[in-house]
Design an enzyme around this catalytic site. Structure first.
Site, mmCIF file in Angstrom:
data_model
loop_
_atom_site.group_PDB
_atom_site.id
_atom_site.type_symbol
_atom_site.label_atom_id
_atom_site.label_comp_id
_atom_site.label_asym_id
_atom_site.label_seq_id
_atom_site.Cartn_x
_atom_site.Cartn_y
_atom_site.Cartn_z
ATOM 1 N N ASP A 8 -10.424 -1.358 5.078
ATOM 2 C CA ASP A 8 -9.081 -1.894 4.861
ATOM 3 C C ASP A 8 -8.642 -1.543 3.446
ATOM 4 O O ASP A 8 -9.329 -1.880 2.471
ATOM 5 C CB ASP A 8 -9.071 -3.411 5.036
ATOM 6 N N ASP A 128 -2.839 -8.728 17.674
ATOM 7 C CA ASP A 128 -3.563 -9.662 16.817
ATOM 8 C C ASP A 128 -3.140 -11.077 17.179
ATOM 9 O O ASP A 128 -1.961 -11.354 17.376
ATOM 10 C CB ASP A 128 -3.254 -9.371 15.346
#
Length: 237
Positions: A8, A128
């Site tokens: 990330d 998500d």
């Protein structure tokens, strides 16, 4: 099932956030390309890269991601703030194996279906979830779409699969939510890529038992809670 390390990127560094909240970094490493190579050296067969800057609408790390994709000896899937056909094409042309679409895939389903037809089996839809509800815009906003309706609307769309990050357990290193995995996989007709809370070999076995295609692992491997490359098949297969 494959175990895939998460890379990330935020502020041009590799970070691991708790629940996707900026400022909660448990890990901060300065060189994303170096981190990518380190996971390959440890045995990773695939990489998962998320451009958090692009997801939060701050900046992007496209050049860095393209560099990693071109120079890595393993396939790469990339997500984070991807909302244009031109970006998808640039990433695929740079050698990215699969592209993850989140917010626009939820809010503009006709565009997403068109992109899936243009790039069959190359796109992943990111759904998500927090408290069972879909979130968008870097996990900052709740979507009005129900999960069951969204999954149903994607049944015949030619995508590689659906990535579900369970924000409720993401970044905590406390394990997966088995009941949620059971529910999500039973509702989803596509391959499932699971993310959030994957910490132990038992977690991997549970995901495999429910037919999960691959698991994205972050905090637990960066903090040394687990060494997934020691896990035997089928979890590395």
């Amino acid at each position: 099932m494959k175990i895939i390390p998460a890379i990330d990127i935020m502020n041009h560094q590799v970070v691991q956030l708790v629940g996707g909240v900026p400022g909660t970094e448990k890990i901060k490493l300065p060189d994303p390309a170096e981190v990518a190579q380190s996971w390959i050296d440890k045995g990773a067969k695939y990489l998962h890269i998320v451009d958090l800057d692009a997801a939060f609408g701050e900046d992007d790390n496209l050049d860095t991601i393209k560099y990693i994709a071109k120079n890595s000896k393993v396939p790469v899937q990339v997500g984070g703030g991807i909302r244009k056909e031109s970006t998808i094409r640039k990433l695929l042309d740079a050698g990215v194996d699969r592209v993850i679409i989140g917010t626009r895939g939820v809010t503009d389903r006709e565009w997403f279906k068109e992109m899936a037809m243009t790039f069959p089996d190359k796109l992943i839809l990111a759904l998500d979830t927090k408290n069972g509800n879909i979130t968008v815009k870097g996990w900052q906003e709740a979507s009005s779409m129900t999960l069951s309706w969204m999954l149903g609307s994607m049944e015949d769309v030619p995508i590689y699969g659906i990535l579900n990050t369970n924000i409720d357990v993401e970044g905590q290193g406390k394990g997966i939510d088995e009941e949620w995995i059971k529910k999500f996989t039973s509702m989803c007709s596509h391959r499932v890529i699971a993310s959030g809370g994957v910490t132990s070999e038992d977690d991997a076995k549970t995901l495999a038992r429910y037919g999960v295609d691959s698991a994205v692992v972050g905090v637990s491997i960066y903090t040394g809670l687990t060494e997934p490359w020691n896990w035997s098949t089928p979890w590395e297969a």
